[in-house]
Write a protein that holds these residues in place. Sequence first.
Motif, PDB file in Angstrom:
ATOM      1  N   VAL A 208       0.837  -1.203   0.000  1.00  0.00           N
ATOM      2  CA  VAL A 208       0.000   0.000   0.000  1.00  0.00           C
ATOM      3  C   VAL A 208       0.869   1.249   0.000  1.00  0.00           C
ATOM      4  N   LEU A 209       1.904   1.263   0.842  1.00  0.00           N
ATOM      5  CA  LEU A 209       2.786   2.427   0.897  1.00  0.00           C
ATOM      6  C   LEU A 209       3.502   2.631  -0.430  1.00  0.00           C
ATOM      7  N   GLU A 210       3.974   1.558  -1.032  1.00  0.00           N
ATOM      8  CA  GLU A 210       4.676   1.676  -2.307  1.00  0.00           C
ATOM      9  C   GLU A 210       3.738   2.098  -3.431  1.00  0.00           C
ATOM     10  N   CYS A 211       2.465   1.724  -3.317  1.00  0.00           N
ATOM     11  CA  CYS A 211       1.485   2.183  -4.294  1.00  0.00           C
ATOM     12  C   CYS A 211       1.299   3.693  -4.176  1.00  0.00           C
ATOM     13  N   PHE A 212       1.211   4.200  -2.953  1.00  0.00           N
ATOM     14  CA  PHE A 212       1.122   5.645  -2.745  1.00  0.00           C
ATOM     15  C   PHE A 212       2.370   6.335  -3.299  1.00  0.00           C
ATOM     16  N   LEU A 213       3.540   5.804  -2.966  1.00  0.00           N
ATOM     17  CA  LEU A 213       4.783   6.423  -3.408  1.00  0.00           C
ATOM     18  C   LEU A 213       4.898   6.448  -4.927  1.00  0.00           C
ATOM     19  N   SER A 214       4.447   5.391  -5.585  1.00  0.00           N
ATOM     20  CA  SER A 214       4.584   5.280  -7.035  1.00  0.00           C
ATOM     21  C   SER A 214       3.535   6.067  -7.797  1.00  0.00           C
ATOM     22  N   ASN A 215       2.396   6.320  -7.161  1.00  0.00           N
ATOM     23  CA  ASN A 215       1.273   6.909  -7.886  1.00  0.00           C
ATOM     24  C   ASN A 215       0.855   8.289  -7.382  1.00  0.00           C
ATOM     25  N   CYS A 216       1.616   8.833  -6.452  1.00  0.00           N
ATOM     26  CA  CYS A 216       1.350  10.190  -5.964  1.00  0.00           C
ATOM     27  C   CYS A 216       2.531  11.072  -6.387  1.00  0.00           C
ATOM     28  N   PRO A 217       2.449  11.730  -7.525  1.00  0.00           N
ATOM     29  CA  PRO A 217       3.605  12.434  -8.083  1.00  0.00           C
ATOM     30  C   PRO A 217       4.049  13.660  -7.297  1.00  0.00           C
ATOM     31  N   VAL A 218       3.207  14.155  -6.373  1.00  0.00           N
ATOM     32  CA  VAL A 218       3.601  15.327  -5.577  1.00  0.00           C
ATOM     33  C   VAL A 218       3.681  15.005  -4.085  1.00  0.00           C
ATOM     34  N   LEU A 219       3.690  13.722  -3.735  1.00  0.00           N
ATOM     35  CA  LEU A 219       3.783  13.327  -2.331  1.00  0.00           C
ATOM     36  C   LEU A 219       5.173  13.633  -1.779  1.00  0.00           C
ATOM     37  N   GLU A 220       5.248  14.588  -0.846  1.00  0.00           N
ATOM     38  CA  GLU A 220       6.536  15.015  -0.303  1.00  0.00           C
ATOM     39  C   GLU A 220       6.766  14.547   1.128  1.00  0.00           C
ATOM     40  N   ARG A 221       5.700  14.311   1.884  1.00  0.00           N
ATOM     41  CA  ARG A 221       5.845  13.941   3.295  1.00  0.00           C
ATOM     42  C   ARG A 221       5.053  12.676   3.589  1.00  0.00           C
ATOM     43  N   LEU A 222       5.741  11.703   4.199  1.00  0.00           N
ATOM     44  CA  LEU A 222       5.095  10.459   4.608  1.00  0.00           C
ATOM     45  C   LEU A 222       5.532  10.131   6.035  1.00  0.00           C
ATOM     46  N   SER A 223       4.558   9.919   6.914  1.00  0.00           N
ATOM     47  CA  SER A 223       4.865   9.507   8.285  1.00  0.00           C
ATOM     48  C   SER A 223       3.974   8.323   8.650  1.00  0.00           C
ATOM     49  N   VAL A 224       4.598   7.304   9.233  1.00  0.00           N
ATOM     50  CA  VAL A 224       3.896   6.090   9.626  1.00  0.00           C
ATOM     51  C   VAL A 224       4.272   5.776  11.067  1.00  0.00           C
ATOM     52  N   PHE A 225       3.273   5.768  11.967  1.00  0.00           N
ATOM     53  CA  PHE A 225       3.495   5.485  13.380  1.00  0.00           C
ATOM     54  C   PHE A 225       2.689   4.245  13.773  1.00  0.00           C
ATOM     55  N   HIS A 226       3.307   3.339  14.506  1.00  0.00           N
ATOM     56  CA  HIS A 226       2.603   2.208  15.118  1.00  0.00           C
ATOM     57  C   HIS A 226       1.808   1.388  14.097  1.00  0.00           C
ATOM     58  N   SER A 227       2.441   1.062  12.998  1.00  0.00           N
ATOM     59  CA  SER A 227       1.816   0.159  12.032  1.00  0.00           C
ATOM     60  C   SER A 227       2.303  -1.252  12.357  1.00  0.00           C
ATOM     61  N   PRO A 228       1.453  -2.133  12.876  1.00  0.00           N
ATOM     62  CA  PRO A 228       1.923  -3.385  13.495  1.00  0.00           C
ATOM     63  C   PRO A 228       2.513  -4.413  12.545  1.00  0.00           C
ATOM     64  N   ASN A 229       2.110  -4.411  11.277  1.00  0.00           N
ATOM     65  CA  ASN A 229       2.546  -5.473  10.366  1.00  0.00           C
ATOM     66  C   ASN A 229       3.384  -4.985   9.195  1.00  0.00           C
ATOM     67  N   LEU A 230       3.889  -3.774   9.286  1.00  0.00           N
ATOM     68  CA  LEU A 230       4.794  -3.281   8.247  1.00  0.00           C
ATOM     69  C   LEU A 230       6.161  -3.922   8.452  1.00  0.00           C
ATOM     70  N   VAL A 231       6.654  -4.650   7.444  1.00  0.00           N
ATOM     71  CA  VAL A 231       7.904  -5.409   7.570  1.00  0.00           C
ATOM     72  C   VAL A 231       9.045  -4.743   6.804  1.00  0.00           C
ATOM     73  N   ASN A 232       8.815  -4.376   5.581  1.00  0.00           N
ATOM     74  CA  ASN A 232       9.850  -3.758   4.745  1.00  0.00           C
ATOM     75  C   ASN A 232       9.286  -2.508   4.073  1.00  0.00           C
ATOM     76  N   LEU A 233      10.138  -1.532   3.891  1.00  0.00           N
ATOM     77  CA  LEU A 233       9.729  -0.313   3.196  1.00  0.00           C
ATOM     78  C   LEU A 233      10.799   0.064   2.185  1.00  0.00           C
ATOM     79  N   ARG A 234      10.381   0.280   0.939  1.00  0.00           N
ATOM     80  CA  ARG A 234      11.306   0.643  -0.129  1.00  0.00           C
ATOM     81  C   ARG A 234      10.908   1.991  -0.719  1.00  0.00           C
ATOM     82  N   VAL A 235      11.880   2.887  -0.776  1.00  0.00           N
ATOM     83  CA  VAL A 235      11.706   4.169  -1.461  1.00  0.00           C
ATOM     84  C   VAL A 235      12.779   4.180  -2.546  1.00  0.00           C
ATOM     85  N   VAL A 236      12.420   3.741  -3.712  1.00  0.00           N
ATOM     86  CA  VAL A 236      13.408   3.480  -4.759  1.00  0.00           C
ATOM     87  C   VAL A 236      12.963   4.132  -6.066  1.00  0.00           C
TER      88      VAL A 236
END
Length: 384
Positions: A208-236
């Motif tokens: 879901v996060l990578e979908c936002f990152l890939s499809n939001c062309p003006v997304l400049e700020r992302l903050s994620v707190f206390h997400s229990p099942n997030l295992v890996n995050l790629r900003v590539v």
Amino acid sequence: MQGDYILRKSNKSKYDYHLADRISELADEILVSILTLLPLNEAATTSILSKRWRYLCQYVLASTMTLKFDAEKTSCSLIDLNREEREQKIRRYVAWVNSVVEQHTWPNIEQFRIAFDLDNSFSSSINKWIQFALKKRVQILELDFSENGIHHRQKSCYNFPHELLGLNRGSTSTAVCCEIPSLNPCVYLGLKSIRVLHFNFVDVAEEVLECFLSNCPVLERLSVFHSPNLVNLRVVGPSIALKYLVIRQCNSLESIEICDANLVSLSYVGNEISLLLRNVPLLVEVSISEDCICNNFIEVAFTQLSCCLSQLEILKLTDQIVPYKRDHIFPILANLKHLEMIFEEDNVCGLLQLTSFFRASPCLHRLVLYLQVCIFSLGRLFSQ
């Protein structure tokens, strides 16, 4: 609403007091401007004053560009309520949001913020709110479902639905949104406007996060707190616009990979993870606060940051004690201007070791040291 008291002479008494309602004499445009400055719940309460105020309030709620459903006072009061009273207040909050969303007629909104103790049992309503925000081309989307100051909630977190973004659960990490006929295409067009995303106590998967990152062309700020099942995050990839990334207390997180990206600031708080950075030429601010069991945290941190140490201007390494090592050589931090670190109460040698750090940081002009007095108490020792 109160008006001005006017003092007049009268035959019946020495003076007569008359209450003049000056506010209601103002033009609609001015009253609407006043109402838009109030929080949504306070603006709504003015509707009881008169039919005119009810009309103005409905107009404001239907046309406001900022929808911030903060209920801090209500959230605080939930702690002392029994189960039935608590559920009643939560239902009132959900009904309030639903009412405003249904009345809103303006084509766009700038901000949509939900801040209340809600869990996955309200997913149906929350899903509709998110779809509403995306259809309105929202720029700032905030979902904060934390209990008032309580970080260890017993209830299940709201699970951000893959289907809302056209994803299948378990899909590959190269997430690209696909259109689902049952959803309004405006939902997908709404991704093009998002500049800020904030998730707190939202179970949001990496796809879901990578979908936002890939499809939001003006997304400049992302903050994620206390997400229990997030295992890996790629900003590539250079096509990702993200500049500010904040990750806190995602206890299942194992790795963060940032490569060929335009990131300017990175802040991480949580368990020890694998942090992989490559080709991040704009990264100038890093804050790492890891619950690390290793004794060489500083060396590990410098190794993880090796590709950008020479360009960093702000570096914060907290929650881990700087160990003393005789003749320790620090890497050159040629552009570092702001440094924060932590030392043990009796680690005088560690403090003396700072001279080596100073030599490695010729541009340093702000130093903040934290002294660990006990495991649960940190005090600021020195700041200039």
